[in-house]
Write a protein that holds these residues in place. Structure first.
Motif, PDB file in Angstrom:
ATOM      1  N   ALA A 151     -19.213  -6.729   6.223  1.00  0.00           N
ATOM      2  CA  ALA A 151     -19.302  -7.326   7.560  1.00  0.00           C
ATOM      3  C   ALA A 151     -18.183  -8.320   7.836  1.00  0.00           C
ATOM      4  N   ASP A 152     -17.625  -8.922   6.775  1.00  0.00           N
ATOM      5  CA  ASP A 152     -16.530  -9.882   6.953  1.00  0.00           C
ATOM      6  C   ASP A 152     -15.157  -9.220   6.866  1.00  0.00           C
ATOM      7  N   TYR A 153     -15.127  -7.890   6.887  1.00  0.00           N
ATOM      8  CA  TYR A 153     -13.908  -7.079   6.890  1.00  0.00           C
ATOM      9  C   TYR A 153     -13.186  -7.046   5.549  1.00  0.00           C
ATOM     10  N   THR A 154     -13.822  -7.552   4.510  1.00  0.00           N
ATOM     11  CA  THR A 154     -13.282  -7.327   3.174  1.00  0.00           C
ATOM     12  C   THR A 154     -13.630  -5.913   2.733  1.00  0.00           C
ATOM     13  N   ILE A 155     -12.920  -5.410   1.745  1.00  0.00           N
ATOM     14  CA  ILE A 155     -13.121  -4.025   1.303  1.00  0.00           C
ATOM     15  C   ILE A 155     -14.390  -3.935   0.466  1.00  0.00           C
ATOM     16  N   ASP A 156     -15.221  -2.972   0.807  1.00  0.00           N
ATOM     17  CA  ASP A 156     -16.494  -2.741   0.114  1.00  0.00           C
ATOM     18  C   ASP A 156     -16.239  -1.753  -1.027  1.00  0.00           C
ATOM     19  N   TYR A 157     -15.825  -2.282  -2.167  1.00  0.00           N
ATOM     20  CA  TYR A 157     -15.439  -1.412  -3.279  1.00  0.00           C
ATOM     21  C   TYR A 157     -16.599  -0.607  -3.864  1.00  0.00           C
ATOM     22  N   PRO A 158     -17.829  -1.154  -3.985  1.00  0.00           N
ATOM     23  CA  PRO A 158     -18.931  -0.307  -4.460  1.00  0.00           C
ATOM     24  C   PRO A 158     -19.152   0.918  -3.570  1.00  0.00           C
ATOM     25  N   SER A 159     -19.083   0.725  -2.256  1.00  0.00           N
ATOM     26  CA  SER A 159     -19.248   1.861  -1.347  1.00  0.00           C
ATOM     27  C   SER A 159     -18.052   2.809  -1.416  1.00  0.00           C
ATOM     28  N   LEU A 160     -16.855   2.277  -1.655  1.00  0.00           N
ATOM     29  CA  LEU A 160     -15.691   3.143  -1.817  1.00  0.00           C
ATOM     30  C   LEU A 160     -15.865   4.037  -3.044  1.00  0.00           C
ATOM     31  N   GLY A 161     -16.386   3.484  -4.113  1.00  0.00           N
ATOM     32  CA  GLY A 161     -16.667   4.302  -5.290  1.00  0.00           C
ATOM     33  C   GLY A 161     -17.702   5.363  -5.002  1.00  0.00           C
ATOM     34  N   LYS A 162     -18.743   4.998  -4.240  1.00  0.00           N
ATOM     35  CA  LYS A 162     -19.781   5.969  -3.874  1.00  0.00           C
ATOM     36  C   LYS A 162     -19.194   7.095  -3.023  1.00  0.00           C
TER      37      LYS A 162
ATOM     38  N   GLY B  77     -25.910   7.124   4.297  1.00  0.00           N
ATOM     39  CA  GLY B  77     -26.097   6.091   3.299  1.00  0.00           C
ATOM     40  C   GLY B  77     -24.925   5.812   2.381  1.00  0.00           C
ATOM     41  N   ILE B  78     -23.710   6.191   2.803  1.00  0.00           N
ATOM     42  CA  ILE B  78     -22.528   5.946   1.966  1.00  0.00           C
ATOM     43  C   ILE B  78     -21.987   4.535   2.169  1.00  0.00           C
ATOM     44  N   CYS B  79     -21.840   4.118   3.428  1.00  0.00           N
ATOM     45  CA  CYS B  79     -21.293   2.800   3.726  1.00  0.00           C
ATOM     46  C   CYS B  79     -21.688   2.395   5.128  1.00  0.00           C
ATOM     47  N   LYS B  80     -21.410   1.163   5.493  1.00  0.00           N
ATOM     48  CA  LYS B  80     -21.650   0.695   6.855  1.00  0.00           C
ATOM     49  C   LYS B  80     -20.579   1.239   7.793  1.00  0.00           C
ATOM     50  N   ARG B  81     -20.905   1.196   9.072  1.00  0.00           N
ATOM     51  CA  ARG B  81     -19.976   1.733  10.079  1.00  0.00           C
ATOM     52  C   ARG B  81     -18.850   0.765  10.431  1.00  0.00           C
TER      53      ARG B  81
ATOM     54  N   VAL C 201     -15.655  -1.159  11.169  1.00  0.00           N
ATOM     55  CA  VAL C 201     -14.212  -0.928  11.227  1.00  0.00           C
ATOM     56  C   VAL C 201     -13.534  -2.245  11.583  1.00  0.00           C
ATOM     57  N   LYS C 202     -12.286  -2.365  11.225  1.00  0.00           N
ATOM     58  CA  LYS C 202     -11.564  -3.623  11.398  1.00  0.00           C
ATOM     59  C   LYS C 202     -10.879  -3.657  12.768  1.00  0.00           C
ATOM     60  N   PRO C 203     -10.968  -4.782  13.490  1.00  0.00           N
ATOM     61  CA  PRO C 203     -10.270  -4.890  14.772  1.00  0.00           C
ATOM     62  C   PRO C 203      -8.782  -4.577  14.628  1.00  0.00           C
ATOM     63  N   PRO C 204      -8.202  -3.933  15.633  1.00  0.00           N
ATOM     64  CA  PRO C 204      -8.708  -3.754  16.988  1.00  0.00           C
ATOM     65  C   PRO C 204      -9.631  -2.565  17.203  1.00  0.00           C
ATOM     66  N   LEU C 205      -9.981  -1.805  16.168  1.00  0.00           N
ATOM     67  CA  LEU C 205     -10.970  -0.751  16.332  1.00  0.00           C
ATOM     68  C   LEU C 205     -12.338  -1.376  16.586  1.00  0.00           C
ATOM     69  N   PHE C 206     -13.288  -0.546  17.045  1.00  0.00           N
ATOM     70  CA  PHE C 206     -14.621  -1.046  17.362  1.00  0.00           C
ATOM     71  C   PHE C 206     -15.661  -0.153  16.706  1.00  0.00           C
ATOM     72  N   ASP C 207     -16.735  -0.778  16.232  1.00  0.00           N
ATOM     73  CA  ASP C 207     -17.781  -0.039  15.526  1.00  0.00           C
ATOM     74  C   ASP C 207     -18.428   0.996  16.443  1.00  0.00           C
ATOM     75  N   ALA C 208     -18.795   2.134  15.857  1.00  0.00           N
ATOM     76  CA  ALA C 208     -19.441   3.205  16.609  1.00  0.00           C
ATOM     77  C   ALA C 208     -20.818   2.765  17.105  1.00  0.00           C
ATOM     78  N   SER C 209     -21.309   3.465  18.110  1.00  0.00           N
ATOM     79  CA  SER C 209     -22.576   3.126  18.750  1.00  0.00           C
ATOM     80  C   SER C 209     -23.774   3.513  17.885  1.00  0.00           C
ATOM     81  N   ASP C 210     -24.901   2.836  18.146  1.00  0.00           N
ATOM     82  CA  ASP C 210     -26.158   3.198  17.485  1.00  0.00           C
ATOM     83  C   ASP C 210     -26.519   4.647  17.787  1.00  0.00           C
ATOM     84  N   GLY C 211     -26.263   5.060  19.019  1.00  0.00           N
ATOM     85  CA  GLY C 211     -26.615   6.423  19.414  1.00  0.00           C
ATOM     86  C   GLY C 211     -25.898   7.471  18.589  1.00  0.00           C
TER      87      GLY C 211
END
Length: 291
Positions: free
Chosen positions: A18-29, A263-267, A269-279
């Motif tokens: 959530a703080d835009y750091t790299i999620d290495y456990p999820s990258l491994g998954k 269930g691989i990782c959160k959605r 993305v780092k600005p200027p991109l924007f997270d995808a919608s719930d829908g």
């Protein structure tokens, strides 16, 4: 080395916290998911990996993690492209200690060089880079198309081994397929066109959907490569809904919505991109998780 890069390469996404750091456990998954799906190689820090928003230090850390995690199980290609030729040459010196199969280098963006300028840019990279180069033509992002004649001129250089074609122009792809020198590979840069490009003689694809549905997509690519076109056509048709959903909210936002759905990782993305919608996340769940 060239044979290793046939089939399905996956343009690896970069999971983030959530703080835009790299999620290495999820990258491994994610890497395990792709390897289990029998994809042929991994492409690190391309567009799908959000390469424009990471520092050079972060890029090298991601690359090092991927190589260490794979333990030699899959070849690795690294994305190093841009519009500053000399900066790319300088950065390439930092890659000499990594075990890479090739470097994927996008055509210069924003500057809008002439075709002669594109040729000179890549010839200089080919002379300096410590690994073979895969050209990458993606006019929708660079505002500049590499014409077939430009690709064919560059294909004469022994350190330039392939073209990732994402122009969407099948006539241009056919010109490359028909006139390239022996050993120069034509790779699709578009999931939905890979089937057609392989049928015209292409050797494979660098894929986005391979992050999400590696087995289904790799099976389709392999069926096409083997000449089993009837079966491959049917498999490709079953993937069309996924191709369309990947385009809905941009790459990699749409992809990460799918990765969150399974269930691989959160959605994130780092600005200027924007997270995808719930829908979109919910629709991915319906597509991928409904029995």
């Amino acid at each position: 080395m060239k044979a290793e890069l046939k089939g399905t390469g996956v343009a690896l996404a970069t999971p983030m916290n959530a703080d835009y750091t790299i999620d290495y456990p999820s990258l491994g998954k994610l890497l395990d998911h792709i390897v289990d799906g029998n994809a042929d190689y991994i492409v690190v820090q391309g567009t799908t990996g959000e390469s424009p928003v990471f520092s050079w230090k972060e890029k090298l850390e991601i690359l090092g993690f991927v190589i260490a995690h794979l333990k030699g199980s899959k070849p690795v290609v690294f994305g190093l492209g841009g519009n500053n030729t000399f900066d790319l040459i300088e950065k390439s010196n930092d890659l000499k200690s990594f075990d890479l199969a090739a470097i994927l280098s996008a055509s210069p963006y924003y500057n809008k060089p002439s075709q002669q300028g594109i040729v000179r840019h890549y010839q200089m990279l080919a002379d300096a880079f410590p690994y073979p180069i895969i050209l990458y033509n993606v006019p929708s992002r660079t505002a500049s198309n590499m014409k077939a004649a430009t690709t064919l001129e560059l294909a004469k250089n022994p350190n330039i081994i392939a073209m990732k074609e994402a122009s969407g122009d099948l006539d241009q792809c056919q010109q490359i397929a028909d006139n390239r020198p022996d050993g120069f590979m034509l790779l699709s840069g578009d999931d939905g066109l890979a089937h057609d490009i392989i049928k015209m003689g292409g050797e494979g694809v660098i894929s986005v959907i391979g992050n999400l549905m590696p087995k289904a997509y790799t099976d389709m690519v392999n069926a096409t490569l083997s000449g089993d076109f009837d079966h491959a056509n049917k498999m490709n048709d079953t993937l069309r809904s996924a191709y369309a959903m990947l385009a809905e909210e941009g790459n990699p936002s749409s992809l990460k919505a799918g990765l969150e759905a399974i269930g691989i990782c959160k959605r994130t993305v780092k600005p200027p991109l924007f997270d995808a919608s719930d829908g979109l996340v919910e629709r991915w769940k319906e597509l991928l998780l409904t029995p």
